[in-house]
Design a protein around this motif. Structure first.
Motif, PDB file in Angstrom:
ATOM      1  N   THR A 118       0.855  -1.185   0.000  1.00 11.29           N
ATOM      2  CA  THR A 118       0.000   0.000   0.000  1.00 11.29           C
ATOM      3  C   THR A 118       0.893   1.237   0.000  1.00 11.29           C
ATOM      4  O   THR A 118       2.116   1.134   0.118  1.00 11.29           O
ATOM      5  CB  THR A 118      -0.936   0.030   1.220  1.00 11.29           C
ATOM      6  OG1 THR A 118      -0.155  -0.069   2.419  1.00 11.29           O
ATOM      7  CG2 THR A 118      -1.936  -1.104   1.169  1.00 11.29           C
ATOM      8  N   ALA A 119       0.270   2.395  -0.115  1.00 13.81           N
ATOM      9  CA  ALA A 119       1.039   3.635  -0.143  1.00 13.81           C
ATOM     10  C   ALA A 119       0.211   4.780   0.400  1.00 13.81           C
ATOM     11  O   ALA A 119      -1.025   4.743   0.384  1.00 13.81           O
ATOM     12  CB  ALA A 119       1.487   3.956  -1.571  1.00 13.81           C
ATOM     13  N   ARG A 120       0.905   5.776   0.892  1.00  9.62           N
ATOM     14  CA  ARG A 120       0.278   7.052   1.237  1.00  9.62           C
ATOM     15  C   ARG A 120       0.823   8.091   0.266  1.00  9.62           C
ATOM     16  O   ARG A 120       2.034   8.318   0.211  1.00  9.62           O
ATOM     17  CB  ARG A 120       0.596   7.450   2.678  1.00  9.62           C
ATOM     18  CG  ARG A 120       0.078   8.843   3.053  1.00  9.62           C
ATOM     19  CD  ARG A 120      -0.061   9.000   4.555  1.00  9.62           C
ATOM     20  NE  ARG A 120       1.195   8.784   5.261  1.00  9.62           N
ATOM     21  CZ  ARG A 120       2.054   9.764   5.573  1.00  9.62           C
ATOM     22  NH1 ARG A 120       1.793  11.018   5.232  1.00  9.62           N
ATOM     23  NH2 ARG A 120       3.158   9.505   6.241  1.00  9.62           N
ATOM     24  N   VAL A 121      -0.063   8.671  -0.516  1.00 10.35           N
ATOM     25  CA  VAL A 121       0.359   9.647  -1.525  1.00 10.35           C
ATOM     26  C   VAL A 121       0.628  10.983  -0.850  1.00 10.35           C
ATOM     27  O   VAL A 121      -0.244  11.538  -0.178  1.00 10.35           O
ATOM     28  CB  VAL A 121      -0.708   9.791  -2.623  1.00 10.35           C
ATOM     29  CG1 VAL A 121      -0.304  10.886  -3.616  1.00 10.35           C
ATOM     30  CG2 VAL A 121      -0.908   8.464  -3.347  1.00 10.35           C
ATOM     31  N   LEU A 122       1.842  11.483  -1.023  1.00 13.78           N
ATOM     32  CA  LEU A 122       2.207  12.783  -0.477  1.00 13.78           C
ATOM     33  C   LEU A 122       1.869  13.904  -1.446  1.00 13.78           C
ATOM     34  O   LEU A 122       1.443  14.977  -1.036  1.00 13.78           O
ATOM     35  CB  LEU A 122       3.707  12.800  -0.152  1.00 13.78           C
ATOM     36  CG  LEU A 122       4.191  11.723   0.828  1.00 13.78           C
ATOM     37  CD1 LEU A 122       5.713  11.768   0.944  1.00 13.78           C
ATOM     38  CD2 LEU A 122       3.546  11.905   2.195  1.00 13.78           C
ATOM     39  N   SER A 123       2.088  13.656  -2.732  1.00 17.01           N
ATOM     40  CA  SER A 123       1.720  14.632  -3.756  1.00 17.01           C
ATOM     41  C   SER A 123       1.661  13.926  -5.101  1.00 17.01           C
ATOM     42  O   SER A 123       2.379  12.953  -5.343  1.00 17.01           O
ATOM     43  CB  SER A 123       2.727  15.792  -3.812  1.00 17.01           C
ATOM     44  OG  SER A 123       4.015  15.338  -4.175  1.00 17.01           O
ATOM     45  N   ALA A 124       0.790  14.412  -5.980  1.00 14.32           N
ATOM     46  CA  ALA A 124       0.666  13.892  -7.340  1.00 14.32           C
ATOM     47  C   ALA A 124       0.218  15.054  -8.215  1.00 14.32           C
ATOM     48  O   ALA A 124      -0.833  15.656  -7.966  1.00 14.32           O
ATOM     49  CB  ALA A 124      -0.344  12.747  -7.394  1.00 14.32           C
ATOM     50  N   ARG A 125       1.005  15.379  -9.211  1.00 17.58           N
ATOM     51  CA  ARG A 125       0.679  16.549 -10.031  1.00 17.58           C
ATOM     52  C   ARG A 125       1.359  16.436 -11.389  1.00 17.58           C
ATOM     53  O   ARG A 125       2.301  15.662 -11.580  1.00 17.58           O
ATOM     54  CB  ARG A 125       1.165  17.831  -9.346  1.00 17.58           C
ATOM     55  CG  ARG A 125       2.680  17.865  -9.124  1.00 17.58           C
ATOM     56  CD  ARG A 125       3.167  19.224  -8.661  1.00 17.58           C
ATOM     57  NE  ARG A 125       4.619  19.252  -8.474  1.00 17.58           N
ATOM     58  CZ  ARG A 125       5.354  20.361  -8.523  1.00 17.58           C
ATOM     59  NH1 ARG A 125       4.767  21.532  -8.753  1.00 17.58           N
ATOM     60  NH2 ARG A 125       6.664  20.310  -8.347  1.00 17.58           N
ATOM     61  N   THR A 126       0.873  17.230 -12.334  1.00 21.96           N
ATOM     62  CA  THR A 126       1.549  17.399 -13.613  1.00 21.96           C
ATOM     63  C   THR A 126       2.184  18.784 -13.618  1.00 21.96           C
ATOM     64  O   THR A 126       1.628  19.735 -13.054  1.00 21.96           O
ATOM     65  CB  THR A 126       0.574  17.260 -14.789  1.00 21.96           C
ATOM     66  OG1 THR A 126      -0.468  18.228 -14.658  1.00 21.96           O
ATOM     67  CG2 THR A 126      -0.024  15.865 -14.831  1.00 21.96           C
ATOM     68  N   ARG A 127       3.339  18.859 -14.239  1.00 21.82           N
ATOM     69  CA  ARG A 127       4.058  20.141 -14.297  1.00 21.82           C
ATOM     70  C   ARG A 127       4.991  20.132 -15.499  1.00 21.82           C
ATOM     71  O   ARG A 127       5.334  19.069 -16.042  1.00 21.82           O
ATOM     72  CB  ARG A 127       4.840  20.379 -13.010  1.00 21.82           C
ATOM     73  CG  ARG A 127       5.921  19.354 -12.727  1.00 21.82           C
ATOM     74  CD  ARG A 127       6.817  19.808 -11.599  1.00 21.82           C
ATOM     75  NE  ARG A 127       7.845  18.852 -11.221  1.00 21.82           N
ATOM     76  CZ  ARG A 127       8.994  18.675 -11.858  1.00 21.82           C
ATOM     77  NH1 ARG A 127       9.267  19.384 -12.964  1.00 21.82           N
ATOM     78  NH2 ARG A 127       9.882  17.791 -11.434  1.00 21.82           N
ATOM     79  N   PRO A 128       5.464  21.312 -15.921  1.00 25.76           N
ATOM     80  CA  PRO A 128       6.410  21.363 -17.041  1.00 25.76           C
ATOM     81  C   PRO A 128       7.777  20.816 -16.637  1.00 25.76           C
ATOM     82  O   PRO A 128       8.211  20.972 -15.491  1.00 25.76           O
ATOM     83  CB  PRO A 128       6.499  22.865 -17.370  1.00 25.76           C
ATOM     84  CG  PRO A 128       5.371  23.503 -16.657  1.00 25.76           C
ATOM     85  CD  PRO A 128       5.051  22.649 -15.479  1.00 25.76           C
TER      86      PRO A 128
END
Length: 249
Positions: free
Chosen positions: A110-120
């Motif tokens: 399992t995992a705990r998501v700290l951040s997930a985003r799209t960026r240049p």
């Protein structure tokens, strides 16, 4: 019969109680390999004498180490080091994702998501991935757990054009490498490095560590069948829950 491991006596510093210092000493011995997975711990009398603590303090120490998953007890055989964490050969780990490899071994991932985003992409990242400057990247940071225990902090970058589905995935359970494979970019090669270090303040907090704690920092640039980079992964592992096996010659 192998010699019993040596331990430095606990020296109270006024800042932390003796059981915490004793716990750090035993955890360090496990991380350093002085106490190996499946090895029985020395007798309570031996540990009390070497660590310079009372039996009640030792029992609290062992109880807390047990709650953290480092040791386990047996009514007939006493305490032993628990075999937990991620064990692999580097060539396999470079080509198979954390989730896929450990699920194949029967572990709950399992995992705990700290951040997930799209960026240049920055210029250096664009060069590494062989994409245009400011092409969209998907960036993911997670704490990864095996059987409920924190094992590593991961930081992944993927060109969004390679696998657009990553932007909408639930990475508490989803496999990044599985999504890459589904998009036709199965990693078949990698550039892999590993470096030992001491955990910084954020890594200690995320991996439930205290005091000076060793970690292993790895980095791999995964390549698909066309030789193009499809993922850049940086991972920081708890040393006491991570093992690397090598076959030489």
């Amino acid at each position: 019969m192998p010699a019993e491991p040596e331990f430095l006596p606990v020296v109270p510093d006024g800042a932390q109680p003796p059981y915490v210092l004793a716990k750090q000493a035993l955890a360090h011995a496990i991380a350093a390999g002085a106490l190996a997975p499946e090895q029985r711990l020395p007798s309570e009398r031996y540990l009390c004498e070497r660590l310079g603590i009372s039996r009640s303090t030792l029992r609290r120490t062992l109880k807390e180490l047990g709650e953290e998953g480092l040791v386990e007890s047996s009514e007939r055989r006493g305490w032993r080091v628990r075999r937990v964490g991620f064990s692999h050969s580097p060539d396999a780990a470079a080509l198979v994702g954390f989730a896929d490899l450990n699920r194949s071994l029967g572990r709950a991932v399992t995992a705990r998501v700290l951040s997930a985003r799209t960026r240049p992409a920055a210029s250096e990242e664009a060069e590494r991935f062989q994409v245009a400057t400011r092409a969209e990247l998907f960036e993911l940071r997670r704490v990864r757990f095996l059987d409920g225990l924190p094992v590593c902090v991961s930081h992944d970058l993927v060109p969004l054009a390679v696998a657009p589905a990553v932007a909408g995935a639930d990475f508490t359970t989803a496999s990044l490498f599985g999504l890459l494979a589904a998009a036709g970019h199965v990693p078949v090669g990698a550039r892999y490095t590993a470096r030992a270090a001491l955990a910084d303040a954020e890594q200690k907090r995320l991996l439930d560590l205290s005091g000076p704690s060793p970690v292993l920092n790895t980095r791999r640039l995964s390549l698909d069948s066309a030789g193009l980079p499809c993922a850049d992964s940086r991972e920081t592992y708890r040393a006491d829950r991570y093992e690397v096996r090598l076959t030489l010659g």
